[in-house]
Scaffold this active site. Structure first.
Site, PDB file in Angstrom:
ATOM      1  N   LYS A   1       0.854  -1.192   0.000  1.00 56.51           N
ATOM      2  CA  LYS A   1       0.000   0.000   0.000  1.00 56.51           C
ATOM      3  C   LYS A   1       0.891   1.244   0.000  1.00 56.51           C
ATOM      4  O   LYS A   1       1.683   1.456   0.925  1.00 56.51           O
ATOM      5  CB  LYS A   1      -0.870  -0.023   1.262  1.00 56.51           C
ATOM      6  CG  LYS A   1      -2.266   0.490   1.068  1.00 56.51           C
ATOM      7  CD  LYS A   1      -3.110   0.151   2.281  1.00 56.51           C
ATOM      8  CE  LYS A   1      -4.405   0.913   2.253  1.00 56.51           C
ATOM      9  NZ  LYS A   1      -5.150   0.759   3.502  1.00 56.51           N
TER      10      LYS A   1
HETATM   11  O1  G3P Z   1      -7.721   1.524   4.826  1.00 54.50           O
HETATM   12  C1  G3P Z   1      -8.142   2.640   4.123  1.00 54.50           C
HETATM   13  C2  G3P Z   1      -9.306   3.372   4.649  1.00 54.50           C
HETATM   14  O2  G3P Z   1     -10.469   2.659   4.491  1.00 54.50           O
HETATM   15  C3  G3P Z   1      -9.221   4.007   5.986  1.00 54.50           C
HETATM   16  O3  G3P Z   1     -10.220   4.929   6.032  1.00 54.50           O
HETATM   17  O4  G3P Z   1     -11.175   6.996   6.836  1.00 54.50           O
HETATM   18  O5  G3P Z   1     -11.834   4.828   7.888  1.00 54.50           O
HETATM   19  O6  G3P Z   1      -9.555   5.766   8.283  1.00 54.50           O
HETATM   20  P1  G3P Z   1     -10.726   5.679   7.355  1.00 54.50           P
END
Ligand code: G3P
Length: 292
Positions: free
Chosen positions: A109
């Site tokens: 990633k």
């Molecule tokens: O892993 C990527 C993403 O889905 C994280 O998003 O905004 O929930 O931290 P968030």
């Protein structure tokens, strides 16, 4: 050029082995997993507090690999000292090689920032890459241009920032349409999903993958009981965008250019990078083996 039809894949956005067991008990399919420094640091802290032992980020990866058989995205940091200013393509390359060689199910990633793109170019498609922290069409173009296996538009953070759904929806639709028109094989992984509506929106537009955090899955169980599983299965029966089996090759024709992004997009990107690095720092998350 061969087209093929595929279905929306259901990914879980967690790094916690306990969550995998919870999902398994309910028969919830896991097509993929996405992890990031925030979710990893939470698990590392939980295990330290509950079990009194210190685990590394690769110990967490090992636990996930043991429990699942799906691809798992693992985030790079690109800096020796958790500071955005010191992000360095060489470090991204070393981290990508460490992750890529560790297990064939791991996906590297990379945050969608300039030094990571330089690293992607140097790696020449050696490992599958998930370009994350995508807030703009410009970044999505770069993800395709640099041979990303996936691009992760962060839908929920856009909605939270602007307090409107339409920009997130427009970004997702725009990427799906453009990739379709350009016959690009980079898959669209809808990320940062905050609720069932955003999940259904991503499925409706034909994202290749939806990655859903545990709180959203738990909320769906609260709201629908066992019916939540049927909704998830229904998502997986949706047809994703028409992909190509691909002759697409990276072209590396563009450079990262902040001026092609709106101020709010730049702010979300910068804040996202900072948060991941701060969370990584809080537990000493490291992708490279520690020097002896
Ligand atoms: O892993 C990527 C993403 O889905 C994280 O998003 O905004 O929930 O931290 P968030």
């Amino acid at each position: 050029m061969q087209h093929y039809l595929s279905m929306v894949l259901f990914s879980v956005d967690t790094a916690d082995p306990k969550d995998v067991l919870w999902l398994r008990e309910r028969g919830i399919p896991i097509d993929k997993m996405t992890t990031n420094p925030t979710s990893k640091s939470k698990v590392m802290k939980r295990i330290r507090d509950e079990e009194g032992r210190t685990v590394s980020s690769f110990d967490v990866v090992d636990m996930l690999l043991d429990l699942t058989d799906c691809p798992i995205s693992v985030e790079t940091l690109g800096t020796p000292d958790y500071r955005p200013e010191t992000m360095d393509p060489d470090i991204f390359v070393q981290e990508a090689e460490t992750i890529g060689k560790y297990d064939s199910r791991l996906v590297v990633k990379f945050p969608l920032v300039a030094p990571a793109l330089v690293a992607a170019r140097a790696l020449e498609g050696m490992y599958p890459v998930n370009f994350t922290l995508c807030f703009s069409a410009h970044q999505a173009d770069l993800a395709a241009d640099y041979g990303g296996t996936y691009v992760s538009p962060f839908l929920g953070r856009i909605v939270a920032e602007l307090e409107r759904d339409d920009e997130a929806e427009a970004l997702l639709r725009g990427i799906i349409e453009k990739y379709g028109k350009d016959l690009c094989s980079t898959k669209v992984l809808a990320a940062s999903i905050r609720n069932e509506e955003q999940l259904m929106m991503a499925a409706k537009y034909g994202a290749d993958v939806v990655t859903v955090p545990m709180n959203v899955i738990r909320d769906m169980y609260e709201a629908h009981g066992e019916g939540a599983l049927a909704i998830i299965q229904d998502v997986r029966l949706r047809r994703s965008r028409r992909t190509v089996s691909s002759l697409w090759r990276p072209t590396y024709s563009k450079d990262f250019n902040y001026s092609e992004m709106q101020p709010w997009q730049r702010e979300l990107l910068d804040a996202g990078v900072r948060t991941f690095l701060d969370d990584a720092r809080s537990v000493g998350y490291s992708v490279l083996p520690k020097a002896a």
